[in-house]
Design a protein around this motif. Structure first.
Motif, PDB file in Angstrom:
ATOM      1  N   LYS A   1       0.841  -1.205   0.000  1.00  0.00           N
ATOM      2  CA  LYS A   1       0.000   0.000   0.000  1.00  0.00           C
ATOM      3  C   LYS A   1       0.876   1.255   0.000  1.00  0.00           C
ATOM      4  CE  LYS A   1      -4.019  -2.003   2.341  1.00  0.00           C
ATOM      5  NZ  LYS A   1      -4.842  -2.003   3.577  1.00  0.00           N
ATOM      6  N   THR A   2       1.952   1.229   0.790  1.00  0.00           N
ATOM      7  CA  THR A   2       2.866   2.371   0.842  1.00  0.00           C
ATOM      8  C   THR A   2       3.500   2.622  -0.515  1.00  0.00           C
ATOM      9  OG1 THR A   2       3.380   2.000   3.175  1.00  0.00           O
ATOM     10  CG2 THR A   2       4.980   3.267   1.895  1.00  0.00           C
ATOM     11  N   LEU A   3       4.015   1.564  -1.135  1.00  0.00           N
ATOM     12  CA  LEU A   3       4.678   1.714  -2.429  1.00  0.00           C
ATOM     13  C   LEU A   3       3.699   2.155  -3.514  1.00  0.00           C
ATOM     14  CD1 LEU A   3       7.066  -1.380  -2.423  1.00  0.00           C
ATOM     15  CD2 LEU A   3       7.630   1.017  -1.957  1.00  0.00           C
ATOM     16  N   SER A   4       2.499   1.602  -3.485  1.00  0.00           N
ATOM     17  CA  SER A   4       1.501   1.984  -4.471  1.00  0.00           C
ATOM     18  C   SER A   4       1.181   3.466  -4.385  1.00  0.00           C
ATOM     19  CB  SER A   4       0.234   1.160  -4.277  1.00  0.00           C
ATOM     20  OG  SER A   4      -0.757   1.506  -5.225  1.00  0.00           O
ATOM     21  N   SER A   5       1.098   3.982  -3.152  1.00  0.00           N
ATOM     22  CA  SER A   5       0.787   5.405  -2.963  1.00  0.00           C
ATOM     23  C   SER A   5       1.934   6.316  -3.369  1.00  0.00           C
ATOM     24  CB  SER A   5       0.404   5.659  -1.515  1.00  0.00           C
ATOM     25  OG  SER A   5       1.539   5.503  -0.663  1.00  0.00           O
ATOM     26  N   CYS A   6       3.129   5.760  -3.469  1.00  0.00           N
ATOM     27  CA  CYS A   6       4.314   6.565  -3.820  1.00  0.00           C
ATOM     28  C   CYS A   6       4.474   6.743  -5.315  1.00  0.00           C
ATOM     29  CB  CYS A   6       5.589   5.923  -3.265  1.00  0.00           C
ATOM     30  SG  CYS A   6       5.753   5.995  -1.477  1.00  0.00           S
ATOM     31  N   ILE A   7       3.818   5.899  -6.119  1.00  0.00           N
ATOM     32  CA  ILE A   7       3.972   5.972  -7.566  1.00  0.00           C
ATOM     33  C   ILE A   7       2.882   6.870  -8.133  1.00  0.00           C
ATOM     34  CG2 ILE A   7       4.172   4.669  -9.711  1.00  0.00           C
ATOM     35  CD1 ILE A   7       4.743   2.195  -8.042  1.00  0.00           C
ATOM     36  N   ALA A   8       3.289   7.979  -8.750  1.00  0.00           N
ATOM     37  CA  ALA A   8       2.311   8.941  -9.246  1.00  0.00           C
ATOM     38  C   ALA A   8       1.868   8.642 -10.677  1.00  0.00           C
ATOM     39  CB  ALA A   8       2.887  10.351  -9.169  1.00  0.00           C
TER      40      ALA A   8
END
Length: 210
Positions: free
Chosen positions: A199-206
């Motif tokens: 979830k953290t990594l997904s939110s970091c990719i714009a």
């Protein structure tokens, strides 16, 4: 004469006492001003730190593939700052832990390669870590998958002395692969579960389509 001498003595003591009182008052006022100034400086420093943290949280970084053909935008995971080792092709972020030497580290890359090649490369990297840092037998690193936000995320975990981590990767819509090393360093660091990491990594990719 005696009365005059006594009067002069009393007058002298009174003046001296008043002077001391005024000096003490001035000293107290000076101390209070100094304390107010220090508090103001500390407040400014805290405000500056908070502002820098917010700016770091909102800042977007370009992440380029090794051949510099493809680029996406990523942000720092919450609470992390970019490190001196960061580059356009390997964005590195870190959150310092509460114990000396402990930290949480992310290293993001964009691979212009197929999924199986990325998986193989990541396992070779971790095998090298085990060889260099442990006499134990290298454990099996079984790849698992988890779907989140329309993407299939692949990962495996590993543990060695004072280090626990995940290697995580997902294929993007343009065919490139977003890959990330996530590591907790230090005995006091407790790793997040994989769902939280994804979830953290997904939110970091714009910039990628779901």
């Amino acid at each position: 004469m005696k009365k005059a001498a006594v009067f002069l003595m009393i007058l002298t003591l009174s003046v001296s006492s008043a002077a001391c009182g005024n000096k003490e008052k001035d000293d107290n006022q000076a101390d209070a001003k100094t304390e107010q100034s220090q508090n103001a400086d500390n407040s400014k420093d805290n405000d500056k730190s908070d502002t820098q943290t917010k700016e770091a949280d909102n800042k977007m970084y370009e992440l380029s593939s090794e051949d510099d053909v493809w680029t996406i935008k990523v942000s720092a995971p919450k609470g992390c700052s970019e490190t001196d080792f960061s580059s356009d092709t390997a964005r590195a972020f870190e959150r310092i832990g509460n114990v000396d030497g402990s930290s949480l580290q992310y290293v993001m890359t964009l691979r212009n390669a197929d999924i199986s090649t990325v998986e193989s490369d990541m396992k070779e990297e971790v095998q090298y870590l085990y060889t260099a840092n442990s006499d134990d037998t290298i454990p099996a690193m079984d790849t698992q998958s988890s779907e989140y936000n329309g993407k299939m995320w692949n990962y495996f975990s590993y543990n060695m002395e004072e280090l626990s981590g995940y290697r995580v990767w997902a294929e993007l819509s343009d065919g490139d692969v977003f890959a990330c090393t996530v590591e907790w360093i230090g005995e006091e660091e407790t790793p997040d579960d994989i769902d939280t990491v994804i979830k953290t990594l997904s939110s970091c990719i714009a910039d990628y389509d779901v």
